[in-house]
Scaffold this active site. Structure first.
Site, PDB file in Angstrom:
ATOM      1  CG  ASP A   1       0.014  -3.993   2.719  1.00 56.00           C
ATOM      2  OD1 ASP A   1      -0.046  -3.439   1.604  1.00 56.00           O
ATOM      3  OD2 ASP A   1       0.206  -3.380   3.776  1.00 56.00           O
TER       4      ASP A   1
ATOM      5  CB  SER B   1       3.321   1.577   6.074  1.00 55.55           C
ATOM      6  OG  SER B   1       2.128   1.583   6.806  1.00 55.55           O
TER       7      SER B   1
ATOM      8  CG  HIS C   1      -0.384   0.333   2.502  1.00 57.37           C
ATOM      9  ND1 HIS C   1       0.068  -0.628   3.386  1.00 57.37           N
ATOM     10  CD2 HIS C   1      -0.163   1.527   3.122  1.00 57.37           C
ATOM     11  CE1 HIS C   1       0.528  -0.047   4.476  1.00 57.37           C
ATOM     12  NE2 HIS C   1       0.407   1.262   4.350  1.00 57.37           N
TER      13      HIS C   1
END
Length: 395
Positions: free
Chosen positions: A163, A246, A132
């Site tokens: 992901d 992230s 993402h």
């Protein structure tokens, strides 16, 4: 950064302890004809002392060894020892940070961008990150924390379901490489550290806490486009993970990467008065995706190389198929005459029963491939259309 849209649905490391005891025994007097000689009790005592000194000398390296290699069943073997000291945040950060990167993803023509983190897997510039972070990006720029150099990156492949994405840095060499551990030995309560580019500031931030779940399931919301996805088998930690981390590293007390940071606490958890937490993809799961990408063989889940696109936005059709919600002007589907409201029912004779199945079928294709689509219109008509795919963002 993903954040949970709702609430997520043992053991420990063991140290050995050396305990010695002095055996009973002593030396006999000298033999009148043979002179003085130690008895068997004296020899036994000397051997015991030598053995204890040898074991103590070996265990003296315990603090310098990266990990004591106990088998997984050691915790049930009745061994006990002193509790491990708290994780040293400063020391572990210094070990892990040089092998991390900052990632900036640019989206044209709107000038939008997203910041994230990544983990260096090879000196030549393989970087592991979250899908993402680079989703929808036209350009990806990477800054290495160890060398300070900046590179453009191409997406080698990704698995949006887990992901995970793999980047290749153009012109990289001699980069500090992360020590990849294993998520298999992790236990509830283990102290870990999440390190990444929190807030997109460019400086790494480390937050630590214990593992609170090893198989967490969440519905995560992408803060960039508000899309949602279900993630399973996640490591949950009691730490204030933040946007920008992230793709960063979840590391153990020895600086080994055991997970890839994916999501931070959601608003619902905060509203319920629960403490901050974060989620990470286990490194064993992530490296399985990396190995599949390196093999060059795509699957329904893992896409290899540049993304091929039809240039449409779709949703699930009723009772079956992928409905074209928008056929984007200037892209292949529009040029081939596909229009809003039509339903794609097959691609190259492979049945398409949902929007997700259409994406899975396209995973195996590359830009410039020609695909044959079976299409039905709202009036019940059917036709076959050939479309030449073009390069699209890594969605």
């Amino acid at each position: 950064m993903l954040e949970p849209a709702g609430e997520p649905q043992s053991g420990g490391s063991v140290d050995s302890e050396t305990r010695g005891r002095h055996p009973a025994g002593g030396a006999t007097g000298p033999h009148p004809a043979r002179g003085h000689r130690p008895g068997r009790g004296g020899r036994l005592l000397a051997l015991v002392i030598a053995a204890v000194l040898a074991v103590t000398g070996f265990l003296g390296y315990r603090g310098e060894l990266p990990r004591w290699p106990f088998r997984d069943d050691a915790a049930t073997a009745g061994l006990s020892g002193p509790a491990l000291p708290p994780l040293d945040v400063d020391l572990v950060s210094r070990v892990a940070e040089p092998s991390l990167v900052n990632i900036t993803a640019g989206i044209r023509p709107y000038g939008l961008g997203a910041a994230g983190s990544g983990i260096v897997l090879s000196a030549e510039g393989e970087v592991l990150t979250s899908h993402h972070v680079i989703k929808g990006a036209d350009t990806v720029t990477v800054s290495d924390l160890g060398t300070g150099a900046t590179y453009t990156a191409t997406v080698a492949g990704y698995d949006s379901g887990t992901d995970i994405a793999l980047l290749d840095l153009n012109g990289a060499g001699g980069l500090p490489v992360a020590h990849i551990g294993s998520s298999a030995p992790l236990h509830l309560g283990d102290d870990v550290l999440a390190i990444g580019n929190a807030g997109g500031t460019g400086s790494p931030t480390a937050v630590g806490g214990p593992i609170t779940n090893l198989d967490s399931a969440i519905v995560a919301r992408d803060a960039a486009d508000l899309s949602r996805k279900s993630l399973h088998g996640m490591i949950e930690i009691a730490a204030a993970v933040a946007a920008g981390q992230s793709g960063g590293a979840l590391v153990d007390r020895y600086g080994a990467v055991v997970g890839v940071i994916t999501a931070a606490s959601g608003d619902l958890r905060k509203a319920m008065g629960k403490g901050p937490n974060g989620y990470a993809v286990p490194i064993d799961t992530a490296m399985n995706v990396v190995r599949q990408i390196r093999s060059g063989t795509p699957t329904d889940a893992v896409h290899i190389g540049p993304t091929a696109t039809l240039g449409i936005l779709t949703s699930d059709a009723q009772p079956s198929g992928a409905r074209i919600d928008v056929s984007i002007y200037g892209l292949p589907a529009y040029a081939a005459g596909l229009t809003d409201g039509e339903v794609i029912t097959a691609l190259d004779d492979r049945a398409v029963t949902s929007s997700q199945m259409l994406k899975a079928a396209l995973n195996a294709h590359k830009p410039d491939d020609v695909v044959r689509l079976e299409v039905s219109d709202p009036d019940g008509g059917h036709r076959t259309v050939s479309v030449t795919l073009t390069v699209g963002p890594p969605n």
